[in-house]
Every structure is written in structure tokens, then in C-alpha cells.
Design a protein around this motif. Structure first.
Motif, PDB file in Angstrom:
ATOM      1  N   PHE A  68       0.819  -1.222   0.000  1.00  0.00           N
ATOM      2  CA  PHE A  68       0.000   0.000   0.000  1.00  0.00           C
ATOM      3  C   PHE A  68       0.856   1.276   0.000  1.00  0.00           C
ATOM      4  CE2 PHE A  68      -2.203  -3.473   2.159  1.00  0.00           C
ATOM      5  CZ  PHE A  68      -3.263  -3.651   1.272  1.00  0.00           C
ATOM      6  N   GLU A  69       2.049   1.189  -0.578  1.00  0.00           N
ATOM      7  CA  GLU A  69       2.936   2.358  -0.636  1.00  0.00           C
ATOM      8  C   GLU A  69       3.488   2.518  -2.050  1.00  0.00           C
ATOM      9  OE1 GLU A  69       4.738   2.022   3.894  1.00  0.00           O
ATOM     10  OE2 GLU A  69       6.052   1.684   2.177  1.00  0.00           O
ATOM     11  N   ASN A  70       3.535   3.779  -2.485  1.00  0.00           N
ATOM     12  CA  ASN A  70       4.151   4.050  -3.786  1.00  0.00           C
ATOM     13  C   ASN A  70       5.021   5.298  -3.677  1.00  0.00           C
ATOM     14  OD1 ASN A  70       2.597   6.444  -4.253  1.00  0.00           O
ATOM     15  ND2 ASN A  70       0.836   5.145  -4.761  1.00  0.00           N
ATOM     16  N   VAL A  71       5.686   5.642  -4.780  1.00  0.00           N
ATOM     17  CA  VAL A  71       6.667   6.734  -4.734  1.00  0.00           C
ATOM     18  C   VAL A  71       6.056   8.106  -5.025  1.00  0.00           C
ATOM     19  CG1 VAL A  71       8.563   5.194  -5.424  1.00  0.00           C
ATOM     20  CG2 VAL A  71       7.305   6.456  -7.186  1.00  0.00           C
ATOM     21  N   LEU A  72       4.732   8.188  -5.160  1.00  0.00           N
ATOM     22  CA  LEU A  72       4.120   9.480  -5.502  1.00  0.00           C
ATOM     23  C   LEU A  72       4.312  10.501  -4.383  1.00  0.00           C
ATOM     24  CD1 LEU A  72       0.650   8.390  -6.955  1.00  0.00           C
ATOM     25  CD2 LEU A  72       2.649   9.194  -8.244  1.00  0.00           C
ATOM     26  N   ALA A  73       4.559  11.765  -4.777  1.00  0.00           N
ATOM     27  CA  ALA A  73       4.518  12.869  -3.812  1.00  0.00           C
ATOM     28  C   ALA A  73       3.045  13.148  -3.491  1.00  0.00           C
ATOM     29  CB  ALA A  73       5.178  14.102  -4.428  1.00  0.00           C
ATOM     30  N   PRO A  74       2.756  13.768  -2.324  1.00  0.00           N
ATOM     31  CA  PRO A  74       1.355  13.981  -1.944  1.00  0.00           C
ATOM     32  C   PRO A  74       0.555  14.773  -2.980  1.00  0.00           C
ATOM     33  CG  PRO A  74       2.793  14.417  -0.076  1.00  0.00           C
ATOM     34  CD  PRO A  74       3.690  14.166  -1.253  1.00  0.00           C
ATOM     35  N   ASP A  75       1.221  15.633  -3.757  1.00  0.00           N
ATOM     36  CA  ASP A  75       0.449  16.437  -4.724  1.00  0.00           C
ATOM     37  C   ASP A  75       0.538  15.869  -6.150  1.00  0.00           C
ATOM     38  OD1 ASP A  75       2.996  17.077  -5.529  1.00  0.00           O
ATOM     39  OD2 ASP A  75       2.682  19.246  -5.504  1.00  0.00           O
ATOM     40  N   GLU A  76       0.972  14.622  -6.282  1.00  0.00           N
ATOM     41  CA  GLU A  76       1.035  14.017  -7.626  1.00  0.00           C
ATOM     42  C   GLU A  76      -0.178  13.139  -7.898  1.00  0.00           C
ATOM     43  OE1 GLU A  76       5.475  13.396  -9.325  1.00  0.00           O
ATOM     44  OE2 GLU A  76       5.024  12.220  -7.546  1.00  0.00           O
ATOM     45  N   ILE A  77      -0.672  13.264  -9.119  1.00  0.00           N
ATOM     46  CA  ILE A  77      -1.782  12.433  -9.594  1.00  0.00           C
ATOM     47  C   ILE A  77      -1.251  11.607 -10.767  1.00  0.00           C
ATOM     48  CG2 ILE A  77      -4.043  12.476 -10.747  1.00  0.00           C
ATOM     49  CD1 ILE A  77      -4.624  15.080  -9.280  1.00  0.00           C
ATOM     50  N   VAL A  78      -1.549  10.315 -10.771  1.00  0.00           N
ATOM     51  CA  VAL A  78      -1.200   9.516 -11.951  1.00  0.00           C
ATOM     52  C   VAL A  78      -2.265   9.787 -13.014  1.00  0.00           C
ATOM     53  CG1 VAL A  78      -0.954   7.189 -12.884  1.00  0.00           C
ATOM     54  CG2 VAL A  78       0.030   7.751 -10.661  1.00  0.00           C
ATOM     55  N   VAL A  79      -1.835  10.334 -14.141  1.00  0.00           N
ATOM     56  CA  VAL A  79      -2.797  10.683 -15.187  1.00  0.00           C
ATOM     57  C   VAL A  79      -3.047   9.516 -16.139  1.00  0.00           C
ATOM     58  CG1 VAL A  79      -2.535  13.170 -15.082  1.00  0.00           C
ATOM     59  CG2 VAL A  79      -0.987  11.855 -16.533  1.00  0.00           C
ATOM     60  N   GLU A  80      -2.041   8.658 -16.306  1.00  0.00           N
ATOM     61  CA  GLU A  80      -2.273   7.488 -17.152  1.00  0.00           C
ATOM     62  C   GLU A  80      -1.225   6.413 -16.875  1.00  0.00           C
ATOM     63  OE1 GLU A  80      -2.096   8.629 -21.309  1.00  0.00           O
ATOM     64  OE2 GLU A  80       0.078   8.831 -21.272  1.00  0.00           O
ATOM     65  N   ALA A  81      -1.568   5.191 -17.286  1.00  0.00           N
ATOM     66  CA  ALA A  81      -0.602   4.086 -17.317  1.00  0.00           C
ATOM     67  C   ALA A  81      -0.259   3.841 -18.782  1.00  0.00           C
ATOM     68  CB  ALA A  81      -1.210   2.832 -16.697  1.00  0.00           C
ATOM     69  N   VAL A  82       0.979   3.426 -19.023  1.00  0.00           N
ATOM     70  CA  VAL A  82       1.443   3.220 -20.403  1.00  0.00           C
ATOM     71  C   VAL A  82       2.029   1.817 -20.540  1.00  0.00           C
ATOM     72  CG1 VAL A  82       2.981   4.051 -22.234  1.00  0.00           C
ATOM     73  CG2 VAL A  82       2.008   5.674 -20.601  1.00  0.00           C
ATOM     74  N   ILE A  83       1.555   1.101 -21.543  1.00  0.00           N
ATOM     75  CA  ILE A  83       2.118  -0.206 -21.897  1.00  0.00           C
ATOM     76  C   ILE A  83       2.926  -0.001 -23.176  1.00  0.00           C
ATOM     77  CG2 ILE A  83       1.595  -2.614 -22.497  1.00  0.00           C
ATOM     78  CD1 ILE A  83       0.581  -1.777 -19.668  1.00  0.00           C
ATOM     79  N   PRO A  84       4.224  -0.309 -23.147  1.00  0.00           N
ATOM     80  CA  PRO A  84       5.036  -0.036 -24.349  1.00  0.00           C
ATOM     81  C   PRO A  84       4.639  -0.923 -25.531  1.00  0.00           C
ATOM     82  CG  PRO A  84       6.317  -1.254 -22.714  1.00  0.00           C
ATOM     83  CD  PRO A  84       4.990  -0.937 -22.066  1.00  0.00           C
ATOM     84  N   ALA A  85       5.006  -0.455 -26.711  1.00  0.00           N
ATOM     85  CA  ALA A  85       4.757  -1.251 -27.923  1.00  0.00           C
ATOM     86  C   ALA A  85       5.546  -2.547 -27.856  1.00  0.00           C
ATOM     87  CB  ALA A  85       5.183  -0.444 -29.148  1.00  0.00           C
ATOM     88  N   ALA A  86       5.007  -3.580 -28.462  1.00  0.00           N
ATOM     89  CA  ALA A  86       5.718  -4.865 -28.515  1.00  0.00           C
ATOM     90  C   ALA A  86       6.688  -4.863 -29.694  1.00  0.00           C
ATOM     91  CB  ALA A  86       4.719  -6.001 -28.668  1.00  0.00           C
ATOM     92  N   SER A  87       7.850  -5.506 -29.513  1.00  0.00           N
ATOM     93  CA  SER A  87       8.782  -5.648 -30.638  1.00  0.00           C
ATOM     94  C   SER A  87       8.388  -6.824 -31.517  1.00  0.00           C
ATOM     95  CB  SER A  87      10.199  -5.899 -30.141  1.00  0.00           C
ATOM     96  OG  SER A  87      10.534  -4.962 -29.188  1.00  0.00           O
ATOM     97  N   GLY A  88       7.713  -7.803 -30.934  1.00  0.00           N
ATOM     98  CA  GLY A  88       7.266  -8.967 -31.712  1.00  0.00           C
ATOM     99  C   GLY A  88       5.763  -9.155 -31.571  1.00  0.00           C
ATOM    100  N   THR A  89       5.321 -10.386 -31.747  1.00  0.00           N
ATOM    101  CA  THR A  89       3.896 -10.700 -31.580  1.00  0.00           C
ATOM    102  C   THR A  89       3.636 -11.024 -30.112  1.00  0.00           C
ATOM    103  OG1 THR A  89       3.923 -11.669 -33.773  1.00  0.00           O
ATOM    104  CG2 THR A  89       2.048 -12.247 -32.370  1.00  0.00           C
ATOM    105  N   ARG A  90       2.589 -10.429 -29.578  1.00  0.00           N
ATOM    106  CA  ARG A  90       2.304 -10.664 -28.158  1.00  0.00           C
ATOM    107  C   ARG A  90       1.580 -11.986 -27.942  1.00  0.00           C
ATOM    108  NH1 ARG A  90       3.521  -6.408 -24.999  1.00  0.00           N
ATOM    109  NH2 ARG A  90       2.959  -4.305 -25.627  1.00  0.00           N
ATOM    110  N   ALA A  91       1.941 -12.651 -26.828  1.00  0.00           N
ATOM    111  CA  ALA A  91       1.187 -13.801 -26.339  1.00  0.00           C
ATOM    112  C   ALA A  91       1.208 -13.694 -24.818  1.00  0.00           C
ATOM    113  CB  ALA A  91       1.846 -15.113 -26.787  1.00  0.00           C
ATOM    114  N   GLY A  92       0.377 -14.452 -24.152  1.00  0.00           N
ATOM    115  CA  GLY A  92       0.417 -14.399 -22.697  1.00  0.00           C
ATOM    116  C   GLY A  92      -0.935 -14.627 -22.074  1.00  0.00           C
ATOM    117  N   GLY A  93      -0.983 -14.491 -20.749  1.00  0.00           N
ATOM    118  CA  GLY A  93      -2.237 -14.700 -20.036  1.00  0.00           C
ATOM    119  C   GLY A  93      -2.096 -14.320 -18.584  1.00  0.00           C
ATOM    120  N   TYR A  94      -3.182 -14.489 -17.845  1.00  0.00           N
ATOM    121  CA  TYR A  94      -3.177 -14.219 -16.407  1.00  0.00           C
ATOM    122  C   TYR A  94      -3.942 -15.331 -15.717  1.00  0.00           C
ATOM    123  CZ  TYR A  94      -3.480 -11.854 -11.918  1.00  0.00           C
ATOM    124  OH  TYR A  94      -3.365 -11.545 -10.577  1.00  0.00           O
ATOM    125  N   LEU A  95      -3.272 -16.018 -14.798  1.00  0.00           N
ATOM    126  CA  LEU A  95      -3.918 -17.084 -14.036  1.00  0.00           C
ATOM    127  C   LEU A  95      -4.088 -16.627 -12.601  1.00  0.00           C
ATOM    128  CD1 LEU A  95      -2.046 -20.285 -15.281  1.00  0.00           C
ATOM    129  CD2 LEU A  95      -4.321 -19.478 -15.929  1.00  0.00           C
TER     130      LEU A  95
END
Ligand SMILES: Cc1cc2nc3c(=O)[nH]c(=O)nc-3n(C[C@H](O)[C@H](O)[C@H](O)COP(=O)(O)OP(=O)(O)OC[C@H]3O[C@@H](n4cnc5c(N)ncnc54)[C@H](O)[C@@H]3O)c2cc1C
Length: 233
Positions: free
Chosen positions: A158-185
Motif C-alpha cells: 500500500f505504498e508508492n513513490v508518488l509525492a502527496p500532490d502528484e496524480i497519476v494521469v495514465e498508465a502506459v504499456i510499451p509497444a511490442a517488438s514482436g507478436t504478443r502472447a500471454g495470459g493471467y492465471l
């Protein structure tokens, strides 16, 4: 239980939200979907003096691919929007697998991916997914904007590096260099529960070879655990 007394503000711009946080005293909190903050306040595990509700700030409710192939998820993009997303189904298999496994439909209608990352719950599913994909967050505060890699964003439960007056405006997932595969279990006691344990796998393949493998684990430590490659001694 009722929350402790607090001041509530609902600004209509990002600049106003940041200046409220900046001037707001010792214990200020951003409110996005409220699906983690409100229960904590009702239990009095969190008793902020000021809550800054960002739901009236325009332009934060999106997820979209940029021309460079990166995926951007705004601070007010709800879990449900990601669950229904055709873009995720066709381009982001790890995210598409995780989205329907977050909580239940009521929580998914209000809660946000960015809120989940900021909340830094070791059992939060999105942190593992974003970590496996090599993602980052963009924070904006009175000192300007900065990009923070997910690998360095969470400092403990429950801790992150944000300063008290910082808002996260977006999350960014970088472009893939190849074809993506994967999952979540996710192992959960009942449908809709937090993970007993979860694992996110994000692969990129090219020419029949794996050229990048990201693995991250939910619920097995004090924070999300990345599993980077280690050389054998
Ligand atoms: C019954 C129930 C079941 C759940 N099950 C799961 C589950 O299975 N898996 C899972 O991953 N999660 C689960 N959750 C948590 C849910 O996913 C939350 O939506 C999420 O953790 C927080 O997102 P939010 O938008 O609701 O954030 P909020 O509750 O509004 O905020 C959470 C924290 O993040 C901060 N914050 C939020 N947005 C920002 C921002 N843009 N910038 C800076 N700080 C910010 C807040 O100040 C607060 O400290 C569950 C919640 C409930 C109530």
C-alpha cells in the motif's frame, strides 16, 4: 462504521486538483473509483483530512493505442471498460485475460486500473499485469510530469513513490517488438475474491523465438513480485 470527518473537493481540472492536493495539508487522498479508498475510510484504516475526487476532471476516461504501438490507459478508465475492450482482445492478451477476473461486476463498473496501481495492494491483479508488460505510469504534480516505471513505482504494501500532490494521469504499456502472447492465471477461493495467488505472463515472439518474457506474481509477497531473468551462478 462511518469515516472520520474529512473535507471533500471535486475539482473540474487537473491543475485545480493538483493545487488542492498541494495546499491540502498533511494527509490528502485522490479519489478515483473509490472501491479501495472508501472501504478503508469506513474502517478508519485511512483517515485523510482532504479527499480530492477527480471524477469531474475531463479527459481522463480513455484507453487507446498511439501511433507508436503503445497503449495508454487514463486515470478514469474503469475495469469494466477494459473488460469489454475489443482493442485489448486483439492486441493485449495478458490484459484481456486479467480484466474479467478483477473483483465482481459492481466493483469493475467503478474501479480503475490506475487506482489499482496506486493502491499498491500486494493482491492487486493489474500491478502484476502491468509489471509483466514492462509498463509505467505518468504522474503529474506541482513539479511537472514524470514517467515512473512500474518496476520502481511500488515501495511496499500500500505504498508508492508518488509525492502527496502528484496524480497519476495514465498508465502506459510499451509497444511490442514482436507478436504478443500471454495470459493471467488467478487462484481465488470464490469467484470475485482477491487472488490467493496470481501470475501474469507476457511474451513477445518473433520468427518462432521468444524475444521478451515478462512474468509477475500477485499475492506472494509484500508487493507485486517481478520475475526477471537471472543468470545461473
Ligand atoms: C469487494 C471488492 C473486491 C475486490 N476484488 C479485487 C480483485 O479481485 N482484484 C483486484 O485487483 N482488486 C480488487 N478490488 C479493488 C478494486 O480493483 C479497486 O477498484 C482498485 O484497487 C482501486 O481502484 P479505484 O479506482 O477504486 O481507486 P480508489 O479506491 O479511488 O483509490 C485507491 C487508492 O489509490 C489512490 N489513487 C487512485 N487513483 C489515483 C490517481 N490517479 N493518482 C494518484 N493516486 C490515486 C487513492 O488516493 C487511494 O489511495 C476489490 C475491491 C472490492 C471493494
Amino acid at each position: 462504521m462511518y469515516p472520520s470527518r474529512f473535507r471533500y473537493e471535486a475539482p473540474r481540472s487537473l491543475d485545480e486538483a493538483i493545487s488542492l492536493l498541494h495546499d491540502g495539508g498533511d494527509y490528502v487522498k485522490v479519489l478515483a473509483g473509490g472501491q479501495s479508498l472508501v472501504p478503508l475510510m469506513k474502517l478508519r484504516f485511512a483517515s485523510p483530512e482532504l479527499v480530492v475526487d477527480i471524477n469531474n476532471v475531463p479527459g481522463l476516461s480513455y484507453h487507446r493505442a498511439q501511433s507508436d504501438g503503445s497503449l495508454h490507459i487514463g486515470a478514469l478508465c474503469r475495469h469494466a471498460e477494459l473488460e469489454r475492450s475489443g482493442l485489448l482482445k486483439t492486441t493485449q492478451p495478458t490484459m484481456a485475460a486479467a480484466a474479467p477476473l478483477i473483483a465482481d461486476p459492481i466493483v469493475r463498473n467503478r474501479g480503475t486500473l490506475v487506482g489499482s496501481l496506486c493502491h499498491a495492494d500486494p493482491q492487486g491483479d493489474w500491478a502484476s499485469v502491468v509489471l509483466a508488460l514492462g509498463g509505467s505510469v505518468i504522474a503529474q504534480g506541482s513539479g511537472g510530469r514524470r514517467a515512473i516505471p512500474m518496476a520502481g513505482f511500488v515501495t511496499g504494501p500500500f505504498e508508492n513513490v508518488l509525492a502527496p500532490d502528484e496524480i497519476v494521469v495514465e498508465a502506459v504499456i510499451p509497444a511490442a517488438s514482436g507478436t504478443r502472447a500471454g495470459g493471467y492465471l488467478k487462484l481465488e477461493r470464490r469467484v470475485g475474491d482477491f487472488a490467493t495467488v496470481g501470475v501474469a505472463v507476457a511474451l513477445e515472439t518473433s520468427g518462432g523465438k521468444v524475444i521478451r518474457a515478462g512474468i509477475a506474481l500477485t499475492g506472494v509477497g509484500g508487493s507485486t513480485i517481478g520475475a526477471p531473468r537471472r543468470r545461473r551462478p
